[in-house]
Design an enzyme around this catalytic site. Structure first.
Site, PDB file in Angstrom:
ATOM      1  N   CYS A  12       0.867  -1.175   0.000  1.00 28.94           N
ATOM      2  CA  CYS A  12       0.000   0.000   0.000  1.00 28.94           C
ATOM      3  C   CYS A  12       0.907   1.229   0.000  1.00 28.94           C
ATOM      4  O   CYS A  12       1.982   1.206   0.624  1.00 28.94           O
ATOM      5  CB  CYS A  12      -0.887  -0.003   1.243  1.00 28.94           C
ATOM      6  SG  CYS A  12      -1.987   1.435   1.336  1.00 28.94           S
ATOM      7  N   CYS A  64      -7.863   2.433  -0.444  1.00 26.23           N
ATOM      8  CA  CYS A  64      -7.869   2.545   1.015  1.00 26.23           C
ATOM      9  C   CYS A  64      -8.203   4.006   1.295  1.00 26.23           C
ATOM     10  O   CYS A  64      -7.419   4.903   0.955  1.00 26.23           O
ATOM     11  CB  CYS A  64      -6.501   2.170   1.575  1.00 26.23           C
ATOM     12  SG  CYS A  64      -6.353   2.489   3.349  1.00 26.23           S
TER      13      CYS A  64
END
Ligand code: SAM
Ligand code: DTB
Ligand code: SF4
Length: 347
Positions: free
Chosen positions: A161, A221
């Site tokens: 991420c 996210c």
């Protein structure tokens, strides 16, 4: 669409629902994918916040169990790959160059140092490694080392991420090509509160980055911060914005403001802990299949409050002794908590 499951008994909206043919209501309930795509209005989310606490918790727990094992928690470890000196003026952030917080501006870390940190995170049990940079957006010259970080961290068998600020379509595509799994870019607050926290970037800029990220095929996210002095309706406004992203984010970090001396938000009245739990529950109910992450602010919480957050549907945490620049519970303390609560961590 009006939801039969959130109108409290006796609520006049039940009359509206009664006017929908029963076959339509059944069809909506039978097709979770369609329900998930339904839009939430702020009033509906605010109605969730208004429920008696136990009722809200029960509803969140019921939704959680429909989609997840309630005893499983996913662990993400954060690393600040480029710290401080950020040109943005986000009022909560210790890394903004606008405020004197004692955070020194650093350079982008070397790829191998990042890989070592990722290896250590994996050895500690994390399954996702999130790399953050204090940038408004990455420069062209940054993209090469950053893509290399993604490739090498992914090769360790970790989910990757990144959170690097605003991305254009080309940058999002380059990260996807490097193998990035998730991009973190938060909406942070309701649109009508946002302007009192951040002046250098508009809400629409954030939505545009999220579109670029989605179109590149990355998982999203996206969450926000509470405890910044916003109202309950504004918290509901944030959750409604997130839930109405189409599709809603795969990961939803809910941060409790970490007050850092020198930032404009230091000294803000802290949020009632139960209100924080309500925010988690509202995220769980409105985004049933998302990983809801109990994010910044855990170090300031006791174990009982964290347990309530898990009971309200949080199923992910930031794990490791540090967030980006501020503290997070020590891994030993988290392990003891999992043990005491009988929580298993995602393998
Ligand atoms: N610079 C990039 C950006 O803003 O998109 C990435 C890093 S930034 C630090 C990532 C997120 O951390 C912010 O959007 C905010 O939600 C969260 N954050 C920053 N400072 C915080 C604080 N003091 N307390 C809680 N969350 C915070
Ligand atoms: C998110 O929503 N929270 C994380 C991560 N995404 C990048 C960051 C929290 C930062 C807390 C303040 C700090 O440590 O500097
Ligand atoms: Fe910069 Fe991100 Fe901090 Fe805002 S939140 S000041 S963009 S590092």
């Amino acid at each position: 669409m009006t939801r039969p499951d959130i109108a409290p008994p006796g609520d006049p909206r039940m009359t509206t629902i009664a006017s929908i043919p029963l076959s339509d209501v059944r069809a909506a309930l039978a097709q979770p994918a369609q329900r998930a795509e339904a839009r939430w209005c702020v009033a509906e989310v605010a109605a969730l916040f208004e429920l008696p606490f136990m009722e809200l918790l029960f509803r969140a727990q019921r939704t959680h169990r429909e989609h997840f094992d309630p005893s499983e928690v996913q662990l993400s470890t954060l690393l600040s790959i480029k710290t401080g000196g950020c040109p943005e003026d986000c009022g909560y952030c210790p890394q903004s160059a606008h405020f004197d917080t004692g955070v020194a501006a650093g350079k982008l870390m070397a790829v191998q140092e990042v890989v070592e940190a990722a290896r250590a995170a994996k050895a500690n049990g994390a399954t996702r490694f999130c790399m953050g940079a204090a940038w408004r957006s990455p420069k062209a010259r940054d993209m090469v080392p950053v893509a290399e970080m993604v490739r090498e961290v992914k090769a360790l068998g970790l989910e990757t991420c990144m959170t690097l600020g605003m991305l254009d379509a080309e940058q999002a595509h380059a990260l996807e090509q490097a193998g990035l799994d998730y991009y973190n870019h938060n909406l942070d607050s309701a649109p009508d509160f946002y302007g009192s926290i951040i002046g250098t970037r508009q809400y629409q800029d954030r939505l545009d980055t999220l579109i670029n990220v989605r179109q590149a095929g990355l998982k999203v996210c996206c969450g926000g911060i509470v405890g910044m002095g916003e109202s309950r309706v504004q918290r509901a406004g944030l959750i409604a914005q997130l839930a109405n992203l189409d599709p809603y984010p795969e990961s939803v970090p809910i941060n409790n403001l970490v007050q850092v001396p020198g930032t404009p938000l230091a000294g803000t009245e802290p949020i009632d802990p139960f209100e924080f739990v309500r925010t988690i529950a509202a995220a769980r109910i409105t985004m049933p299949r998302a990983m809801v992450r109990l994010s910044a602010g855990r170090e300031q919480m006791d174990e009982a409050l964290q347990a309530l957050c898990f009971a309200a549907g949080a199923n992910s945490i930031f794990y490791g002794d540090k967030l980006l620049t501020t503290g997070n519970p020590q891994v030993e303390r988290d392990r003891a908590l999992f043990q005491r609560l009988g929580l298993r961590t995602t393998a």
